[in-house]
Motif scaffolding. Sequence first.
Motif, PDB file in Angstrom:
ATOM      1  N   VAL A  30       0.859  -1.181   0.000  1.00 44.71           N
ATOM      2  CA  VAL A  30       0.000   0.000   0.000  1.00 44.71           C
ATOM      3  C   VAL A  30       0.899   1.235   0.000  1.00 44.71           C
ATOM      4  CG1 VAL A  30      -1.772   1.321   1.206  1.00 44.71           C
ATOM      5  CG2 VAL A  30      -1.864  -1.185   1.199  1.00 44.71           C
ATOM      6  N   ILE A  31       0.733   2.077  -1.001  1.00 47.20           N
ATOM      7  CA  ILE A  31       1.487   3.323  -1.110  1.00 47.20           C
ATOM      8  C   ILE A  31       0.583   4.444  -0.625  1.00 47.20           C
ATOM      9  CG2 ILE A  31       2.696   4.895  -2.675  1.00 47.20           C
ATOM     10  CD1 ILE A  31       2.958   2.385  -4.581  1.00 47.20           C
ATOM     11  N   CYS A  32       0.935   5.061   0.494  1.00 49.62           N
ATOM     12  CA  CYS A  32       0.107   6.098   1.106  1.00 49.62           C
ATOM     13  C   CYS A  32       0.617   7.472   0.690  1.00 49.62           C
ATOM     14  CB  CYS A  32       0.155   5.983   2.632  1.00 49.62           C
ATOM     15  SG  CYS A  32      -0.252   4.349   3.266  1.00 49.62           S
ATOM     16  N   GLY A  33      -0.258   8.291   0.140  1.00 46.33           N
ATOM     17  CA  GLY A  33       0.160   9.629  -0.264  1.00 46.33           C
ATOM     18  C   GLY A  33      -1.002  10.421  -0.815  1.00 46.33           C
ATOM     19  N   MET A  34      -0.747  11.695  -1.010  1.00 52.22           N
ATOM     20  CA  MET A  34      -1.746  12.600  -1.578  1.00 52.22           C
ATOM     21  C   MET A  34      -1.084  13.447  -2.656  1.00 52.22           C
ATOM     22  SD  MET A  34      -4.592  12.083   0.170  1.00 52.22           S
ATOM     23  CE  MET A  34      -5.572  13.571  -0.110  1.00 52.22           C
ATOM     24  N   GLY A  35      -1.874  13.890  -3.618  1.00 55.00           N
ATOM     25  CA  GLY A  35      -1.390  14.847  -4.609  1.00 55.00           C
ATOM     26  C   GLY A  35      -0.134  14.400  -5.327  1.00 55.00           C
ATOM     27  N   GLY A  36       0.827  15.341  -5.422  1.00 58.16           N
ATOM     28  CA  GLY A  36       2.064  15.054  -6.130  1.00 58.16           C
ATOM     29  C   GLY A  36       2.895  13.968  -5.491  1.00 58.16           C
ATOM     30  N   SER A  37       2.678  13.700  -4.207  1.00 53.65           N
ATOM     31  CA  SER A  37       3.427  12.636  -3.536  1.00 53.65           C
ATOM     32  C   SER A  37       2.871  11.254  -3.850  1.00 53.65           C
ATOM     33  CB  SER A  37       3.404  12.856  -2.010  1.00 53.65           C
ATOM     34  OG  SER A  37       4.045  14.059  -1.667  1.00 53.65           O
ATOM     35  N   ALA A  38       1.622  11.201  -4.292  1.00 52.83           N
ATOM     36  CA  ALA A  38       0.992   9.919  -4.612  1.00 52.83           C
ATOM     37  C   ALA A  38       1.187   9.520  -6.071  1.00 52.83           C
ATOM     38  CB  ALA A  38      -0.502   9.973  -4.299  1.00 52.83           C
ATOM     39  N   ILE A  39       1.408  10.500  -6.939  1.00 53.81           N
ATOM     40  CA  ILE A  39       1.445  10.201  -8.368  1.00 53.81           C
ATOM     41  C   ILE A  39       2.608   9.276  -8.714  1.00 53.81           C
ATOM     42  CG2 ILE A  39       2.851  12.198  -9.012  1.00 53.81           C
ATOM     43  CD1 ILE A  39      -0.178  10.838 -10.976  1.00 53.81           C
ATOM     44  N   GLY A  40       3.697   9.332  -7.922  1.00 59.51           N
ATOM     45  CA  GLY A  40       4.805   8.405  -8.162  1.00 59.51           C
ATOM     46  C   GLY A  40       4.362   6.959  -8.053  1.00 59.51           C
ATOM     47  N   GLY A  41       3.473   6.671  -7.113  1.00 60.46           N
ATOM     48  CA  GLY A  41       2.933   5.322  -6.988  1.00 60.46           C
ATOM     49  C   GLY A  41       2.093   4.931  -8.182  1.00 60.46           C
ATOM     50  N   ASP A  42       1.308   5.880  -8.689  1.00 57.78           N
ATOM     51  CA  ASP A  42       0.507   5.606  -9.881  1.00 57.78           C
ATOM     52  C   ASP A  42       1.400   5.280 -11.079  1.00 57.78           C
ATOM     53  OD1 ASP A  42      -2.046   6.090  -8.689  1.00 57.78           O
ATOM     54  OD2 ASP A  42      -1.711   8.236  -8.878  1.00 57.78           O
ATOM     55  N   VAL A  43       2.491   6.039 -11.225  1.00 58.55           N
ATOM     56  CA  VAL A  43       3.401   5.819 -12.351  1.00 58.55           C
ATOM     57  C   VAL A  43       4.082   4.458 -12.225  1.00 58.55           C
ATOM     58  CG1 VAL A  43       5.475   6.649 -13.532  1.00 58.55           C
ATOM     59  CG2 VAL A  43       3.756   8.283 -12.746  1.00 58.55           C
ATOM     60  N   VAL A  44       4.485   4.091 -11.013  1.00 59.90           N
ATOM     61  CA  VAL A  44       5.100   2.771 -10.809  1.00 59.90           C
ATOM     62  C   VAL A  44       4.125   1.665 -11.189  1.00 59.90           C
ATOM     63  CG1 VAL A  44       5.883   1.152  -9.035  1.00 59.90           C
ATOM     64  CG2 VAL A  44       6.779   3.475  -9.074  1.00 59.90           C
ATOM     65  N   ARG A  45       2.872   1.797 -10.784  1.00 63.18           N
ATOM     66  CA  ARG A  45       1.871   0.775 -11.114  1.00 63.18           C
ATOM     67  C   ARG A  45       1.660   0.677 -12.623  1.00 63.18           C
ATOM     68  NH1 ARG A  45      -3.050   1.686  -9.740  1.00 63.18           N
ATOM     69  NH2 ARG A  45      -3.665  -0.486  -9.503  1.00 63.18           N
TER      70      ARG A  45
END
Length: 221
Positions: A30-45
């Motif tokens: 589980v990658i916990c984050g909001m906004g610009g800090s969360a988008i890195g997880g989306d890109v990895v996925r």
Amino acid sequence: HIRESITFSERTLTSAQSAGRLPLRPRAVVICGMGGSAIGGDVVRSAFGPELSVPVLVSRGYDLPAFATEGTLIIASSYSGNTEETLSQVEEAVRRKLPIVAITTGGALARRAAELNIPVIEQRGGMQPRAALGYSFTPIAMVLSAVGLLPPSRDALEAAAAHLASLAARLQPQHLGGNNPMNALAGELTGRIPVVYCAADLEAAGLRWRGQIQENAKHMT
């Protein structure tokens, strides 16, 4: 940013592995984050999804998903270190006794991680979180590699960094001639409301593009 983040990540992850603070092959992430800090997880996925054999979820909010129990790795990403939603999920992970890796420039997340002896991958401060994508994407990919969910990623990340540097040199603002497709596209969007749509495996790119138009150009999309 990618190359610098590789160095930051390797230093932390090597130390964490030698100290036994990283789980091997967790059953979920589980990658916990909001906004610009969360988008890195989306890109990895999006980038590595076909290679991942376990569920990897980006959790934007105050609460961890119910499935985040024993065997789940928590990656807490907060550029400022003070994102209250992310801090809330970290405390829930502590109560559930889950392994955590933090990615941050400092703030409350770094202080809490020090108290709990949680590995912290540092980021360079002084930027808008949306401008720090390399500092959020790269550590997440390297964490997944370190715990055995992805093959070694350094070479792929170095190649991506070189490609991005080449594109930046060709497309940056001082090259606004007719051969710059980004400049031409910006002209096409002037006076219009763009609609961005894409295939499911490119969803992160679409989300990132919409966010850049909205935040940088202050334009509806």
